[in-house]
Design a protein around this motif. Structure first.
Motif, mmCIF file in Angstrom:
data_model
loop_
_atom_site.group_PDB
_atom_site.id
_atom_site.type_symbol
_atom_site.label_atom_id
_atom_site.label_comp_id
_atom_site.label_asym_id
_atom_site.label_seq_id
_atom_site.Cartn_x
_atom_site.Cartn_y
_atom_site.Cartn_z
ATOM 1 N N LEU A 194 4.338 113.441 31.866
ATOM 2 C CA LEU A 194 5.214 112.825 30.861
ATOM 3 C C LEU A 194 6.048 111.705 31.488
ATOM 4 O O LEU A 194 6.245 110.653 30.872
ATOM 5 N N ARG A 195 6.510 111.925 32.709
ATOM 6 C CA ARG A 195 7.282 110.879 33.389
ATOM 7 C C ARG A 195 6.444 109.621 33.572
ATOM 8 O O ARG A 195 6.946 108.508 33.354
ATOM 9 N N GLU A 196 5.185 109.791 33.947
ATOM 10 C CA GLU A 196 4.341 108.612 34.156
ATOM 11 C C GLU A 196 4.091 107.863 32.851
ATOM 12 O O GLU A 196 4.053 106.634 32.844
ATOM 13 N N LYS A 201 5.405 102.897 29.994
ATOM 14 C CA LYS A 201 5.951 102.244 28.801
ATOM 15 C C LYS A 201 7.082 101.301 29.181
ATOM 16 O O LYS A 201 7.131 100.147 28.739
ATOM 17 N N ALA A 202 7.996 101.772 30.023
ATOM 18 C CA ALA A 202 9.109 100.926 30.455
ATOM 19 C C ALA A 202 8.595 99.726 31.246
ATOM 20 O O ALA A 202 9.099 98.605 31.071
ATOM 21 N N VAL A 220 8.516 111.339 24.164
ATOM 22 C CA VAL A 220 8.856 110.826 25.493
ATOM 23 C C VAL A 220 8.661 109.313 25.543
ATOM 24 O O VAL A 220 9.517 108.583 26.056
ATOM 25 N N ILE A 221 7.557 108.828 25.007
ATOM 26 C CA ILE A 221 7.301 107.383 25.011
ATOM 27 C C ILE A 221 8.326 106.662 24.134
ATOM 28 O O ILE A 221 8.844 105.607 24.510
ATOM 29 N N TYR A 276 11.366 107.634 23.525
ATOM 30 C CA TYR A 276 12.622 107.666 24.267
ATOM 31 C C TYR A 276 12.635 106.560 25.337
ATOM 32 O O TYR A 276 13.628 105.841 25.470
ATOM 33 N N ALA A 277 11.541 106.424 26.070
ATOM 34 C CA ALA A 277 11.446 105.368 27.082
ATOM 35 C C ALA A 277 11.580 103.994 26.433
ATOM 36 O O ALA A 277 12.269 103.108 26.975
ATOM 37 N N ASP A 278 10.957 103.815 25.298
ATOM 38 C CA ASP A 278 11.037 102.550 24.561
ATOM 39 C C ASP A 278 12.482 102.256 24.169
ATOM 40 O O ASP A 278 13.009 101.171 24.433
ATOM 41 N N GLU A 279 13.134 103.229 23.567
ATOM 42 C CA GLU A 279 14.519 103.042 23.114
ATOM 43 C C GLU A 279 15.478 102.784 24.288
ATOM 44 O O GLU A 279 16.339 101.911 24.206
ATOM 45 N N MET A 280 15.318 103.548 25.353
ATOM 46 C CA MET A 280 16.204 103.382 26.501
ATOM 47 C C MET A 280 15.966 102.051 27.210
ATOM 48 O O MET A 280 16.885 101.478 27.793
ATOM 49 N N THR A 281 14.764 101.536 27.151
ATOM 50 C CA THR A 281 14.444 100.265 27.798
ATOM 51 C C THR A 281 14.898 99.072 26.961
ATOM 52 O O THR A 281 15.368 98.083 27.494
ATOM 53 N N THR A 282 14.768 99.190 25.652
ATOM 54 C CA THR A 282 15.043 98.021 24.795
ATOM 55 C C THR A 282 16.428 98.006 24.168
ATOM 56 O O THR A 282 16.898 96.959 23.739
ATOM 57 N N LYS A 283 17.096 99.163 24.118
ATOM 58 C CA LYS A 283 18.364 99.205 23.372
ATOM 59 C C LYS A 283 19.573 99.644 24.175
ATOM 60 O O LYS A 283 20.662 99.708 23.634
#
Length: 78
Positions: free
Chosen positions: A13-15, A20-21, A67-68, A70-77
């Protein structure tokens, strides 16, 4: 299997999140590195290739989608 740090989130999941990030940050090196590591720990290449359609692709479980996302949101917002 490559040596990786243990964490609260499963390495597969981390990978998915790291790739994604990396894609969102346009880091070709990071994407290639994390995709290769992800494949070594069992993430199918097709999942990395389908990340643009993760919300609708049958290749992802509900947990992987979360998970993806979350990575998207944390990276873009954040």
């Amino acid at each position: 299997m490559p040596r990786v740090k243990k964490g609260a989130l499963d390495i597969e999941l981390r990978e998915l999140a790291y790739v994604k990030a990396s894609q969102l940050n346009h880091c070709v090196y990071c994407e290639a590195h994390n995709s290769a590591l992800g494949q070594k720990v069992g993430v199918p290449r097709e999942q990395f290739q389908a990340q643009a359609e993760y919300e609708t692709s049958p290749l992802f479980t509900d947990l992987e989608r979360l998970v993806i996302r979350y990575a998207d949101e944390m990276t873009t917002k954040v």
